[in-house]
Write an enzyme that holds these catalytic residues in place. Sequence first.
Site, PDB file in Angstrom:
ATOM      1  CG  ASP A 103      -1.761   1.208   1.365  1.00 34.56           C
ATOM      2  OD1 ASP A 103      -2.419   1.559   0.375  1.00 34.56           O
ATOM      3  OD2 ASP A 103      -1.765   1.819   2.450  1.00 34.56           O
ATOM      4  CG  ASP A 150      -1.461   2.336   6.896  1.00 33.76           C
ATOM      5  OD1 ASP A 150      -2.016   2.174   5.790  1.00 33.76           O
ATOM      6  OD2 ASP A 150      -1.311   3.448   7.431  1.00 33.76           O
TER       7      ASP A 150
END
Length: 675
Positions: free
Chosen positions: A379, A563
């Site tokens: 990500d 996250d």
Amino acid sequence: MAPTKEANTAEARERDESNEPVYMGLPHERVLRGRLYVAFALTAPVMALSMGPMLAPRLAHGLDPRLSAWSQLVLTTPVFFWCGSFFIRRWWTSIRERDPNMFTLTVTGTGAAYAYSVFAVLLGGSFPPALRTAHGAPLYFEATAFVTTIVLLGQILEQRANVRTGAAIRALMELAPRTAHRVGAAGDEEDVPLEAVQQGDLLRVRPGEHVPVDGTLRDGESEVDESMLTGEPEPVVRRAGDAVSAGTLNTTGTFVLRAQRVGSETMLAQIVRLVEEAQGSEPPIARLVDRVSAWFVPGVVLLAAATFLAWLVLGPEPRFIFALLNSVAVLIIACPCALGLATPVSVVTAIGRGARAGVLVRNAAALERLDSVDTLLIDKTGTLTEGHPRLVAIAPAPGYDEEGLLSLAAAAEAPSEHPIARAILGAARDRGLRVAPASEFRAEPGAGVRAVVDGRAVEVARGPADADPRSSATLVSVTRDGRPAGTLSLADEVKATTPGAIRELRRLGLRVVMVTGDRESAARSVAQALGLDGYHAAATPQRKQELVREYRARGERVAFAGDGLNDAPALAAADVGIAMGTGTSVAMHSAGLVLVRGDLAALVRAVRLSRATLRNIRQNLFWAFAYNIVGLPIGAGALYPFTGWLLNPMIAGAAMSLSSITVVSNALRLRRVRL
């Protein structure tokens, strides 16, 4: 309707406290924990009674051998049959289903040691002199008790690391409010349980509240934090006619929405299902011990049977006693003390070493699988980048300087809670600039803010998202009394440690591909700056999970690092899920590894730790089997025709202890491995 949080929690608690299998055919670790305490308490005196004569002959000189033997029998029996009862059930299942595994190997060895030792206590006087010592017939109660206790400890540690789905689902469900404000036909409002909301209902959502269901705005406008879906920190403007999703956060205005998807049909419920399905579909940990057991257990049983027949036909009198004892000796020498320690001791040591290096191992299987990963999907926001906008450039108009422009913008933005406003205000304070008080403040969602500063009208407005298609920055324009004062550029900067970590990951042989919910230009800019192997932009939570499955379908072994809540389905679906410790609790619940500081340099250390651990486990298995390969022929009596030697209990005990010491000592080297 989806089940309530209370129902899910109660059901999980009831299941945990029962003896129903929750992992590897065993009950919850709360059930196993009490048995572990009993096993430790009973095994300690068994080890003292058994090893005492060898380790401290003088202290054990006055001990009655018969009293010692009966004491060991009494202490070991509850360890084997009660503390290890779940292992015995798994052993029987593996026999019935013809699926040998670690439990088959463990219970076969410990059971043979226990049965032989009971026979020796009751009828040891009938043993041939070659099979007796000064203390009487040899006993192996300590092997039964010790191995049962160690395996029980290993299963509890492993279960704690693996059983995480419930926590992840509960964290996801916390995002949905328990009640909704339903608007009646006459404009009146009432609070109703979320389960009572029907498709077509009108619901009011106030500032600071989570959206209860998926729907379309009917009245009002606001900025909505959709980071749970996109991973991007900046709220987006939603006006009449725009769609909003359950679980997203209303930040500024109030609005009325018309419910379209409720209960199990909402986007939040779909994310819950994605996480459940991905975690539920993960295969059991592919342990090396289980794979080896598939041939080792049948081999040992066949060798024991062949030994019995050979001594029964060719051995001296009393043939049956010699046949029985030597065939049982084969099973005893194969008792997997070192083999049972080979994997768990290495894993436990590696978990401790990882914790000191900023790598929390929540799932021992993830540590094993990371060794073979070849593709890292990662990500952007909060993982590669800081996760929040920062001021990166100031372009004042003629008549202004950088500090004056920044001070003016900060004064106008000071009353706002918007991430961009916080970034501008923080930059001004870092430079020690004066921030004048503002009056007549007004925020216009999606447009910017207006305020009066020092008697002058100041407007801070956001520029087009892709003002520069080559840049990932957000442009903000500042005007005073309707005249341009300059522009500010804000960007979510790449973490300082990210470039070096990416280079090292690629050097270790991993392909690094970015997957982000951000727009194309921002994704392309970051990917090019870091020299990544590829990127995917505008990815929803479902798309991220689909990408993981697409890469895996091509035969690649995939790790996903992220996250945010929007990363949870992909983290659960990957071969290895890696969460940033600075991210959401849902991401951490869905991952097998957590990087404490949210630093990719820790991911490099995790890869090195994984490879060192697997190398250490393979070394341990080699030494465990080396002792068995040497000991099994002796146990079968292969040397008897040439030397008259049978398996000496002192040699067997020493070999068993030496094999365990070798394995444990080798595993402890992981405490000093360089990461």
